[in-house]
Design a protein around this motif. Sequence first.
Motif, mmCIF file in Angstrom:
data_model
loop_
_atom_site.group_PDB
_atom_site.id
_atom_site.type_symbol
_atom_site.label_atom_id
_atom_site.label_comp_id
_atom_site.label_asym_id
_atom_site.label_seq_id
_atom_site.Cartn_x
_atom_site.Cartn_y
_atom_site.Cartn_z
ATOM 1 N N VAL A 13 42.382 59.091 25.988
ATOM 2 C CA VAL A 13 42.540 60.538 26.045
ATOM 3 C C VAL A 13 43.718 60.887 25.177
ATOM 4 O O VAL A 13 44.756 60.229 25.239
ATOM 5 C CB VAL A 13 42.793 60.982 27.505
ATOM 6 C CG1 VAL A 13 43.152 62.437 27.551
ATOM 7 C CG2 VAL A 13 41.586 60.706 28.371
ATOM 8 N N SER A 14 43.549 61.891 24.326
ATOM 9 C CA SER A 14 44.670 62.178 23.430
ATOM 10 C C SER A 14 45.082 63.630 23.462
ATOM 11 O O SER A 14 44.281 64.531 23.731
ATOM 12 C CB SER A 14 44.304 61.781 22.003
ATOM 13 O OG SER A 14 43.334 62.669 21.539
ATOM 14 N N LEU A 15 46.343 63.823 23.233
ATOM 15 C CA LEU A 15 46.929 65.148 23.142
ATOM 16 C C LEU A 15 47.164 65.425 21.671
ATOM 17 O O LEU A 15 47.864 64.673 20.991
ATOM 18 C CB LEU A 15 48.256 65.172 23.907
ATOM 19 C CG LEU A 15 49.124 66.400 23.737
ATOM 20 C CD1 LEU A 15 48.489 67.587 24.392
ATOM 21 C CD2 LEU A 15 50.487 66.142 24.347
ATOM 22 N N ASN A 16 46.529 66.463 21.176
ATOM 23 C CA ASN A 16 46.687 66.757 19.758
ATOM 24 C C ASN A 16 47.707 67.850 19.558
ATOM 25 O O ASN A 16 47.513 68.965 20.021
ATOM 26 C CB ASN A 16 45.353 67.189 19.163
ATOM 27 C CG ASN A 16 44.348 66.068 19.175
ATOM 28 O OD1 ASN A 16 44.660 64.966 18.745
ATOM 29 N ND2 ASN A 16 43.174 66.331 19.706
ATOM 30 N N THR A 17 48.778 67.499 18.892
ATOM 31 C CA THR A 17 49.722 68.537 18.506
ATOM 32 C C THR A 17 49.466 68.832 17.038
ATOM 33 O O THR A 17 48.619 68.208 16.421
ATOM 34 C CB THR A 17 51.181 68.089 18.738
ATOM 35 O OG1 THR A 17 51.344 66.814 18.146
ATOM 36 C CG2 THR A 17 51.493 68.007 20.206
ATOM 37 N N ASP A 18 50.225 69.778 16.500
ATOM 38 C CA ASP A 18 49.951 70.190 15.136
ATOM 39 C C ASP A 18 50.051 69.042 14.152
ATOM 40 O O ASP A 18 49.215 68.878 13.285
ATOM 41 C CB ASP A 18 50.938 71.294 14.719
ATOM 42 C CG ASP A 18 50.651 72.558 15.492
ATOM 43 O OD1 ASP A 18 49.501 72.687 15.954
ATOM 44 O OD2 ASP A 18 51.557 73.383 15.650
ATOM 45 N N GLY A 47 50.227 59.043 33.145
ATOM 46 C CA GLY A 47 48.812 59.315 32.897
ATOM 47 C C GLY A 47 47.921 59.220 34.118
ATOM 48 O O GLY A 47 46.711 59.225 33.992
ATOM 49 N N LYS A 48 48.516 59.174 35.299
ATOM 50 C CA LYS A 48 47.713 59.073 36.518
ATOM 51 C C LYS A 48 46.841 60.305 36.696
ATOM 52 O O LYS A 48 45.627 60.212 36.868
ATOM 53 C CB LYS A 48 48.626 58.943 37.760
ATOM 54 C CG LYS A 48 49.646 57.850 37.686
ATOM 55 C CD LYS A 48 50.505 57.813 38.926
ATOM 56 C CE LYS A 48 51.253 59.090 39.219
ATOM 57 N NZ LYS A 48 52.556 59.267 38.668
ATOM 58 N N THR A 49 47.497 61.471 36.636
ATOM 59 C CA THR A 49 46.753 62.707 36.849
ATOM 60 C C THR A 49 45.719 62.918 35.746
ATOM 61 O O THR A 49 44.608 63.364 36.006
ATOM 62 C CB THR A 49 47.722 63.888 36.904
ATOM 63 O OG1 THR A 49 48.651 63.644 37.955
ATOM 64 C CG2 THR A 49 46.999 65.176 37.184
ATOM 65 N N MET A 50 46.092 62.564 34.520
ATOM 66 C CA MET A 50 45.150 62.744 33.401
ATOM 67 C C MET A 50 43.907 61.884 33.607
ATOM 68 O O MET A 50 42.801 62.285 33.249
ATOM 69 C CB MET A 50 45.835 62.375 32.077
ATOM 70 C CG MET A 50 46.818 63.421 31.618
ATOM 71 S SD MET A 50 46.045 65.042 31.527
ATOM 72 C CE MET A 50 47.357 66.086 32.043
ATOM 73 N N LEU A 58 38.180 67.991 33.858
ATOM 74 C CA LEU A 58 38.943 69.223 34.068
ATOM 75 C C LEU A 58 40.162 69.265 33.161
ATOM 76 O O LEU A 58 41.101 69.980 33.433
ATOM 77 C CB LEU A 58 39.431 69.286 35.519
ATOM 78 C CG LEU A 58 38.470 69.776 36.583
ATOM 79 C CD1 LEU A 58 39.123 69.701 37.928
ATOM 80 C CD2 LEU A 58 38.053 71.191 36.281
ATOM 81 N N LEU A 59 40.134 68.472 32.090
ATOM 82 C CA LEU A 59 41.320 68.384 31.231
ATOM 83 C C LEU A 59 41.621 69.733 30.593
ATOM 84 O O LEU A 59 40.718 70.494 30.274
ATOM 85 C CB LEU A 59 41.085 67.352 30.136
ATOM 86 C CG LEU A 59 41.068 65.893 30.585
ATOM 87 C CD1 LEU A 59 40.570 65.010 29.469
ATOM 88 C CD2 LEU A 59 42.442 65.446 31.031
ATOM 89 N N PRO A 60 42.915 70.050 30.413
ATOM 90 C CA PRO A 60 43.267 71.276 29.689
ATOM 91 C C PRO A 60 42.701 71.226 28.269
ATOM 92 O O PRO A 60 42.424 70.151 27.747
ATOM 93 C CB PRO A 60 44.798 71.253 29.657
ATOM 94 C CG PRO A 60 45.232 70.174 30.558
ATOM 95 C CD PRO A 60 44.073 69.315 30.899
ATOM 96 N N LYS A 61 42.564 72.417 27.671
ATOM 97 C CA LYS A 61 41.859 72.495 26.396
ATOM 98 C C LYS A 61 42.517 71.704 25.271
ATOM 99 O O LYS A 61 41.856 71.257 24.357
ATOM 100 C CB LYS A 61 41.727 73.962 25.963
ATOM 101 C CG LYS A 61 40.527 74.612 26.613
ATOM 102 C CD LYS A 61 40.384 76.057 26.203
ATOM 103 C CE LYS A 61 39.251 76.716 26.978
ATOM 104 N NZ LYS A 61 39.306 78.148 26.985
ATOM 105 N N SER B 196 36.194 72.177 40.572
ATOM 106 C CA SER B 196 35.962 70.816 41.057
ATOM 107 C C SER B 196 35.043 70.758 42.258
ATOM 108 O O SER B 196 34.542 69.695 42.580
ATOM 109 C CB SER B 196 37.283 70.114 41.354
ATOM 110 O OG SER B 196 37.847 70.649 42.516
ATOM 111 N N VAL B 197 34.809 71.873 42.954
ATOM 112 C CA VAL B 197 33.781 71.813 43.984
ATOM 113 C C VAL B 197 32.408 72.112 43.399
ATOM 114 O O VAL B 197 31.422 72.099 44.121
ATOM 115 C CB VAL B 197 34.018 72.759 45.178
ATOM 116 C CG1 VAL B 197 35.146 72.278 46.028
ATOM 117 C CG2 VAL B 197 34.200 74.177 44.758
#
Lengths: 325, 298
Positions: A13-18, A47-50, A58-61, B196-197
């Motif tokens: 999983v990667s986070l893309n910055t500019d 990275g647990k939550t990720m 549900l990852l942020p955009k 998530s539900v």
Amino acid sequence: MSAPIIRVEELTVSLNTDDHQRNIIDSISFDMFPKEIMGLVGESGSGKTMTALSIMQLLPKTIKICGGSIWYEDKDLLKMTSREIRTIRGNKIAMIFQNPRMALNPLMRVGDQIARAVCLHCEVSSEKSKSMAVELMSQVGIPDAESRARSYPHQLSGGMAQRVLIAMMLACKPKLLIADEPTTGLDVTIQAQIFKLIKEIQSEIGVAVLLITHDFGVVSEVCDRVGVMYAGQIMEISSVIDVFTNPKHPYTQRLLKSILRVDRKSDLDTNKALSPISAVFDSPGCRFASQCDCVRPECLWERPKIYTDSPGHSVYCFNYSRDNK
Amino acid sequence: MSSTQNSIQNIEIKPSVISRSEFLGKIRFFTRFPLFIFGILVILFYLLVVIFGPSLTVYDPTIPNPQYTLGQPNSDYPFGTDKFGRDILTRVVYATRLDLMIALLVASLSFSIGSLMGCIVGYYGGWLDKVIMRVVDVMFAFPAFILAMAITSALGDTVQNVIIAIATAYTPYFIRLTRGEMLTLRTRQYADAAISVGNPSWRVALIHLLPNALTPSLVQMTLVSGWAILDAAGLAFLGLGITPPTAEWGVMVSEGAQRIITGEWWVWLYPGAAIVLAAFAFNLVGDGLRDIMTREEQ
């Protein structure tokens, strides 16, 4: 052991910055089996939550999954359409969150919120779903569920809100429950109650639980197996007993040493600068290498292979590979 | 699970029904905003006029009476008559119906369309958001009244078109407000929890997030009601939209404006006062609501 319920394979999983791309989860793999409680431990930013959010999609955009696969039964969650993934969410995999009161809609009575979750997955009338909601609430140990169902989230205590959330997630009897630090912000007695509840539910309806935490006390109490993460890599996966009695990875050893205990003076100094600094994310090898006591030259430029010691105990460390023994 | 139940038995349970003392406390809370109360009372008065006024007046608002043109206020005609001999009081009362209806329709139309659009663009973002927000920016560049004037003259002079025109002019306010709220709400944890539900995204946006995003729009809705009265009357004064012989405050003020120099003050004063008082009341309520909301948050 039976077939794994969820199989994460080389998830990246990667986070893309500019200016550049940073793999905040670097090719992790693990399996989860039905009816087990697996702990995922690591410090903040490991990275647990990720990992949990990737499973739920549900990852942020700004954060993208760029490799690997997550198999649920024999379907790859990452290749599913959003319609297909909705049949999994809630129904098969549910998640409870860090701050339970923030995870409830402030304008909706909690009973209605649970009832709506029931309606989403089961073909029942709204009357029936309401009575099922009350039933679920008493099942998770909420006294006087009938009248509590009519209260709004702000009228609930934190522990009560977490129970409501657990009830909501259990509405459709999921196969896997992801609990992302479910007791942050709750005091220890309530923490104990919540974990007890999770254990009870786990044995009652046979759900597998992925428990994300940074509390080793909780891990030893609740979990069957543990995965230790550092800077987006899994360092070691083993049974809970092995992790405490026979930790293999240098990071696990140091992490265990950092636990404060009454009967032992902790050596806090050796553990300073342990948390991931941004530079380690760009390293091609083991991300703990720069701080490891037993570092080998290959650690810096090559990713350690998995090394399995006894069944169910795997370590990602060159120190244990056969050539180096 | 019985042991868990016992251990949390002693947690205090707040009743979710409002008790009598709590209700009185709420009343007392509102008395701290006297202007808000005043505004509410004035609007209630207008509503009473809307409901009962026409059945209490004896004259017809549009039929001329050549016997008593431009008559001074007296006991038969408390507000006097205009140049066609029509009773001003009757006309003001009938105009209240029309103007309040315009105000409420404009407010609810622009509120519902604006909030819905704001909700969608705020939640989904992307190119749709960019396009709609640029259009909104362009519409903001015009004063609402000018925009309403342009739309009315394009559509033609009917009450319906006046409502459409003013509602269009005020929709951008609601789009912008709701979008802003949605931008923060979509990152809240309960949005994630709802997904998530297994909620589809439109349900998350419309059922779980939109109701939480409406507070500022509700305040705006009250303010827009007041502005809509001013705009409808303003358009009619300029001869756009609602035209004579309809009983409408703006139409009446415009007829009276010709009489200011000649001294028949009653022709323009009463409808003018009605406009001012109505717009004033809606503004007081809007400002009061905003104060109350911020006070409640603290």
